[in-house]
Design an enzyme around this catalytic site. Structure first.
Site, mmCIF file in Angstrom:
data_model
loop_
_atom_site.group_PDB
_atom_site.id
_atom_site.type_symbol
_atom_site.label_atom_id
_atom_site.label_comp_id
_atom_site.label_asym_id
_atom_site.label_seq_id
_atom_site.Cartn_x
_atom_site.Cartn_y
_atom_site.Cartn_z
ATOM 1 N N ASP A 83 0.860 -1.181 0.000
ATOM 2 C CA ASP A 83 0.000 0.000 0.000
ATOM 3 C C ASP A 83 0.899 1.234 0.000
ATOM 4 O O ASP A 83 1.701 1.424 0.918
ATOM 5 C CB ASP A 83 -0.902 -0.048 1.245
ATOM 6 C CG ASP A 83 -2.040 0.955 1.183
ATOM 7 O OD1 ASP A 83 -1.933 1.934 0.429
ATOM 8 O OD2 ASP A 83 -3.038 0.759 1.912
ATOM 9 N N ASP A 94 -3.442 7.190 -3.340
ATOM 10 C CA ASP A 94 -3.296 6.117 -2.354
ATOM 11 C C ASP A 94 -3.841 4.856 -3.014
ATOM 12 O O ASP A 94 -4.999 4.838 -3.437
ATOM 13 C CB ASP A 94 -4.122 6.533 -1.117
ATOM 14 C CG ASP A 94 -4.196 5.482 -0.033
ATOM 15 O OD1 ASP A 94 -3.483 4.474 -0.112
ATOM 16 O OD2 ASP A 94 -4.994 5.690 0.918
ATOM 17 N N HIS A 154 -11.795 6.407 1.896
ATOM 18 C CA HIS A 154 -11.805 7.746 2.487
ATOM 19 C C HIS A 154 -11.637 8.827 1.438
ATOM 20 O O HIS A 154 -11.001 8.611 0.405
ATOM 21 C CB HIS A 154 -10.678 7.858 3.522
ATOM 22 C CG HIS A 154 -9.360 7.309 3.022
ATOM 23 N ND1 HIS A 154 -8.378 8.115 2.515
ATOM 24 C CD2 HIS A 154 -8.892 6.043 2.907
ATOM 25 C CE1 HIS A 154 -7.352 7.350 2.135
ATOM 26 N NE2 HIS A 154 -7.635 6.086 2.357
ATOM 27 N N HIS A 162 -7.088 11.335 5.330
ATOM 28 C CA HIS A 162 -8.467 10.936 5.623
ATOM 29 C C HIS A 162 -9.233 12.227 5.848
ATOM 30 O O HIS A 162 -9.197 12.815 6.916
ATOM 31 C CB HIS A 162 -8.530 10.022 6.849
ATOM 32 C CG HIS A 162 -8.016 8.648 6.559
ATOM 33 N ND1 HIS A 162 -8.835 7.549 6.469
ATOM 34 C CD2 HIS A 162 -6.775 8.194 6.290
ATOM 35 C CE1 HIS A 162 -8.110 6.478 6.170
ATOM 36 N NE2 HIS A 162 -6.852 6.842 6.060
ATOM 37 N N GLU A 192 -11.128 1.175 -0.951
ATOM 38 C CA GLU A 192 -10.267 0.060 -0.573
ATOM 39 C C GLU A 192 -10.996 -1.082 0.122
ATOM 40 O O GLU A 192 -11.003 -1.168 1.342
ATOM 41 C CB GLU A 192 -9.081 0.544 0.269
ATOM 42 C CG GLU A 192 -9.397 1.446 1.434
ATOM 43 C CD GLU A 192 -8.101 1.902 2.140
ATOM 44 O OE1 GLU A 192 -7.231 1.063 2.406
ATOM 45 O OE2 GLU A 192 -7.999 3.104 2.422
ATOM 46 N N GLU A 286 -6.915 -1.404 -3.688
ATOM 47 C CA GLU A 286 -7.241 0.016 -3.507
ATOM 48 C C GLU A 286 -6.824 0.840 -4.722
ATOM 49 O O GLU A 286 -5.772 0.592 -5.315
ATOM 50 C CB GLU A 286 -6.525 0.558 -2.260
ATOM 51 C CG GLU A 286 -6.795 2.044 -1.993
ATOM 52 C CD GLU A 286 -6.135 2.566 -0.712
ATOM 53 O OE1 GLU A 286 -5.122 1.991 -0.290
ATOM 54 O OE2 GLU A 286 -6.644 3.555 -0.169
HETATM 55 MN MN MN Z 1 -3.801 2.790 1.115
HETATM 56 MN MN MN Z 2 -6.392 4.409 1.809
#
Ligand code: MN
Ligand code: MN
Length: 308
Positions: A83, A94, A154, A162, A192, A286
């Site tokens: 990640d 992200d 998010h 976030h 995600e 994600e």
């Molecule tokens: Mn992530």
């Molecule tokens: Mn994330």
């Protein structure tokens, strides 16, 4: 440069960084090396890591980033989630990908990926976040697994990972669908889904490997801790960081003492490693999308930037 362009640039760096991380990830390879080479690559592209590279193995769902002098290696027969976050002028992408080193994880892996694709398809500026969650839940359950219900996607903001809105990985219950919980144009979102053969809940492990600057100094810290704090404030822009990022400037002892003192005072917050409550394997997929002014969406963290 306008917001959308910066997000696209961030996504382009992300795609290349992920390619590198995945190419380094093989059984026996050093977690520390995967993380540091990938983070350095991101910096060389003129971006910064939006958070330390997370390498989460088997029942670990998230928030494991190699520690200082980490000696761990990718185990045989594992499922690994990588990640990554990239920030360009604070505009964050992200995304996470998996590698499996045992075919027994194939279906688990694809269940998270299918849930992600279904969610991305569902999103628009009129849909409720729980409608997206319902699609995630349905997809994962249909394939014989459980979604992890206490982890979520998010909204993203500039230097904010976030940014207020959560996108759950469940949502069949229509009573949950509140009118305010919708997606907005000119905004980016990380979606995600997590799936597991276990119960579908993650709990905190004792270990903390990622920290964030949380509030201003209240009590008077020791001079050594203050020194570390000033550096963190100046260099990490309020984004999550790894203690590894402090070693070129401070001794390991000073870093450890400062982190302990500053988390005790709630000036810093340490993120616990998250693992599945029944120690069962976890899959995660994600991507970050940008919802354009005209309502169309761009998947920022895929090679072929697709408009739909
Ligand atoms: Mn992530
Ligand atoms: Mn994330």
């Amino acid at each position: 440069m306008e917001t959308e362009k910066k997000y696209k640039l961030s996504g382009q760096v992300h795609v290349k960084a992920m390619e590198l991380a995945l190419s380094l990830c093989e059984p026996g390879s050093s977690l520390l090396e995967i993380a540091e080479r990938t983070e350095n690559f991101i910096r060389k592209q003129g971006a910064i890591p939006a958070f330390p590279v997370n390498i989460s193995i088997n029942e670990v769902a998230a928030h494991y980033s190699p520690i200082i002098d980490d000696t761990s290696e990718i185990p045989d027969h594992s499922i690994v989630k990588i990640d990554l976050g990239v920030a360009v002028d604070g505009f964050i992408t992200d995304a996470a990908r998996m590698k499996i080193f045992d075919s027994k994880f194939e279906k688990l892996k694809t269940s998270a990926e299918h849930a992600l694709f279904a969610a991305l398809k569902k999103i628009n500026d009129k849909v409720n976040v729980y409608e997206v969650g319902a699609v995630v839940e349905k997809t994962i359950r249909k394939e014989g697994f459980k979604p992890i219900t206490n982890l979520s996607g998010h909204s993203l903001g500039q230097y904010s990972l976030h940014d207020g809105l959560s996108i759950p990985n469940y949502g069949k219950n229509k009573k949950l669908w509140k009118p305010k919980d919708v997606f907005h144009k000119n905004n980016a979102y990380a979606i995600e889904p997590f799936s597991t053969t276990g119960k579908g809940i993650v709990i905190d492990d004792d270990l903390e490997t990622i920290f964030i600057h949380y509030s201003q100094l209240r009590n008077t810290p020791s001079p050594q801790a203050r020194e570390v704090f000033v550096y963190i404030k100046k260099h990490f822009y309020g984004l999550p960081f790894s203690p590894r990022w402090l070693v070129e400037k401070f001794s390991k002892k000073q870093i450890e003492q400062a982190l302990e003192e500053l988390t005790e005072q709630h000036v810093l917050h340490g993120y616990s490693v998250l693992k599945e409550i029944t120690n069962k394997p976890v899959a995660q997929a994600e991507d970050t999308i940008f919802l354009k002014e005209n309502g169309k969406k761009v998947i920022l963290t895929r090679k072929k930037v697709s408009n739909s």
